[in-house]
Scaffold this motif. Structure first.
Motif, PDB file in Angstrom:
ATOM      1  N   PRO A   5       4.035   0.111   9.778  1.00  8.84           N
ATOM      2  CA  PRO A   5       4.303  -0.991   9.094  1.00  8.84           C
ATOM      3  C   PRO A   5       3.141  -1.176   8.059  1.00  8.84           C
ATOM      4  O   PRO A   5       1.882  -0.473   8.318  1.00  8.84           O
ATOM      5  N   ARG A   6       3.557  -2.007   6.868  1.00  9.94           N
ATOM      6  CA  ARG A   6       2.249  -2.062   5.862  1.00  9.94           C
ATOM      7  C   ARG A   6       0.854  -2.455   6.627  1.00  9.94           C
ATOM      8  O   ARG A   6       0.948  -3.050   7.437  1.00  9.94           O
ATOM      9  N   GLY A   7       0.126  -2.027   5.885  1.00 14.71           N
ATOM     10  CA  GLY A   7      -1.252  -2.581   6.076  1.00 14.71           C
ATOM     11  C   GLY A   7      -1.869  -2.086   7.410  1.00 14.71           C
ATOM     12  O   GLY A   7      -3.046  -2.314   7.784  1.00 14.71           O
TER      13      GLY A   7
ATOM     14  N   ASP B 237       5.913  -0.379   3.915  1.00 17.77           N
ATOM     15  CA  ASP B 237       6.201   0.315   5.419  1.00 17.77           C
ATOM     16  C   ASP B 237       6.569   1.644   4.916  1.00 17.77           C
ATOM     17  O   ASP B 237       7.123   2.114   3.935  1.00 17.77           O
ATOM     18  N   GLU B 238       6.008   2.719   5.807  1.00 15.71           N
ATOM     19  CA  GLU B 238       6.235   4.068   5.796  1.00 15.71           C
ATOM     20  C   GLU B 238       7.073   4.679   6.745  1.00 15.71           C
ATOM     21  O   GLU B 238       6.737   4.775   7.951  1.00 15.71           O
ATOM     22  N   LEU B 239       8.109   5.325   6.538  1.00 16.01           N
ATOM     23  CA  LEU B 239       9.010   6.113   7.419  1.00 16.01           C
ATOM     24  C   LEU B 239       8.661   7.475   7.507  1.00 16.01           C
ATOM     25  O   LEU B 239       8.568   8.085   6.669  1.00 16.01           O
TER      26      LEU B 239
ATOM     27  N   ARG C 206       1.654   5.770  -3.406  1.00 16.88           N
ATOM     28  CA  ARG C 206       0.724   6.890  -3.372  1.00 16.88           C
ATOM     29  C   ARG C 206       0.273   7.349  -1.952  1.00 16.88           C
ATOM     30  O   ARG C 206       0.180   6.660  -0.990  1.00 16.88           O
ATOM     31  N   ASN C 207       0.390   8.870  -1.964  1.00 16.65           N
ATOM     32  CA  ASN C 207       0.362   9.383  -0.616  1.00 16.65           C
ATOM     33  C   ASN C 207      -0.841   9.006   0.148  1.00 16.65           C
ATOM     34  O   ASN C 207      -1.129   8.757   1.463  1.00 16.65           O
ATOM     35  N   THR C 208      -1.868   8.666  -0.306  1.00 12.32           N
ATOM     36  CA  THR C 208      -3.237   8.380   0.231  1.00 12.32           C
ATOM     37  C   THR C 208      -3.482   6.670   0.381  1.00 12.32           C
ATOM     38  O   THR C 208      -4.465   6.516   0.673  1.00 12.32           O
ATOM     39  N   GLY C 209      -2.407   5.937   0.027  1.00 12.85           N
ATOM     40  CA  GLY C 209      -2.515   4.591   0.070  1.00 12.85           C
ATOM     41  C   GLY C 209      -3.609   4.029  -0.830  1.00 12.85           C
ATOM     42  O   GLY C 209      -3.704   4.093  -2.013  1.00 12.85           O
ATOM     43  N   ASP C 210      -4.536   3.455   0.091  1.00  9.14           N
ATOM     44  CA  ASP C 210      -5.713   2.598  -0.520  1.00  9.14           C
ATOM     45  C   ASP C 210      -6.829   3.553  -0.766  1.00  9.14           C
ATOM     46  O   ASP C 210      -8.021   2.845  -1.521  1.00  9.14           O
ATOM     47  N   THR C 211      -6.832   4.981  -0.402  1.00 14.62           N
ATOM     48  CA  THR C 211      -7.989   5.823  -0.602  1.00 14.62           C
ATOM     49  C   THR C 211      -7.594   6.540  -1.696  1.00 14.62           C
ATOM     50  O   THR C 211      -6.534   6.861  -2.197  1.00 14.62           O
ATOM     51  N   ASP C 212      -8.538   7.308  -2.521  1.00 12.12           N
ATOM     52  CA  ASP C 212      -8.563   8.164  -3.388  1.00 12.12           C
ATOM     53  C   ASP C 212      -9.464   9.482  -2.961  1.00 12.12           C
ATOM     54  O   ASP C 212     -10.685   9.068  -3.178  1.00 12.12           O
TER      55      ASP C 212
ATOM     56  N   HIS D 158      -4.146   3.360   4.483  1.00  7.78           N
ATOM     57  CA  HIS D 158      -3.226   2.331   4.758  1.00  7.78           C
ATOM     58  C   HIS D 158      -2.459   2.102   3.431  1.00  7.78           C
ATOM     59  O   HIS D 158      -2.991   2.270   2.367  1.00  7.78           O
ATOM     60  N   HIS D 159      -1.272   1.509   3.644  1.00  3.99           N
ATOM     61  CA  HIS D 159      -0.382   1.163   2.366  1.00  3.99           C
ATOM     62  C   HIS D 159      -0.395  -0.351   2.332  1.00  3.99           C
ATOM     63  O   HIS D 159       0.193  -0.751   3.385  1.00  3.99           O
ATOM     64  N   GLU D 160      -0.807  -1.105   1.355  1.00  7.64           N
ATOM     65  CA  GLU D 160      -0.918  -2.507   1.400  1.00  7.64           C
ATOM     66  C   GLU D 160       0.413  -3.223   1.835  1.00  7.64           C
ATOM     67  O   GLU D 160       0.615  -4.080   2.583  1.00  7.64           O
TER      68      GLU D 160
END
Lengths: 120, 120
Positions: A79-81, A48-50, A103-109, A43-45
């Motif tokens: 939506p964010r989160g 918002d990602e379209l 970042r493409n993978t949001g909260d993950t690496d 997710h992206h904290e």
């Protein structure tokens, strides 16, 4: 002022899940990505990602709600989160619209993470 | 979280040059507009404007440089401050990305101005 042809740009993108920068208006990034199989859950904290599908079909899976399946010419905003996992079977061409620096993978690496963003 | 089909959305848009809101991620607006004939000359003082042609063909004319003609599946960003006039002969379907609150006629106020922004 150079125009971008989606068809020509995707012809130059081989690697799946490796977004390329197509335009950067107003501090936002328009990215193109080839999708193939399953991406990673993330997710992206604060973002918002379209997703706009410009070729193929993309299913976006969620932990907390029903999947959304996008055909060519369909868009949705995650939506964010909200944790999600894009899945393309077999593949899809995606246009993403989100703030610069997302970042493409949001909260993950993990092995899907791409810190570098090349242009198309 | 509702997806938007461009085809279905444009089927509900009759009036040319009257943008509809398709999505609003991160304080940005994704708008859909039907283009027909010539729009008005204008510029946006502080806003870069992205045009993606999803149907038909759009010529963007400039005062100070060569025209750009976009076919279906092509996009361009008109930088802030650059005077331009979109022209569709006979018509085109456009997806616009720009910050929320951007006026369609930029610095001008005339019969093309649409202050209200309905959703698709």
């Amino acid at each position: 002022m150079e125009k971008v042809s989606l068809e020509e740009a995707f012809a130059g993108i081989d690697e799946p899940w490796s977004p390329r920068l197509a335009a950067d208006p107003n501090g936002q990034h328009v990215k193109l990505a080839r999708a193939e199989g399953s991406f990673t859950w993330h997710h992206h904290e604060d973002v918002d990602e379209l997703f706009l599908v410009t070729g193929g079909r993309l299913r976006i899976e969620f932990r907390d709600r029903a999947d959304v399946t996008l055909e060519e010419g369909e868009l949705v905003v995650v939506p964010r989160g909200v944790e999600h996992r894009p899945v393309a079977e077999p593949e899809a061409e995606l246009l993403l619209f989100e703030p610069a620096g997302t970042r493409n993978t949001g909260d993950t690496d993990n092995e899907y993470t791409r810190e570098q963003l090349e242009s198309v």
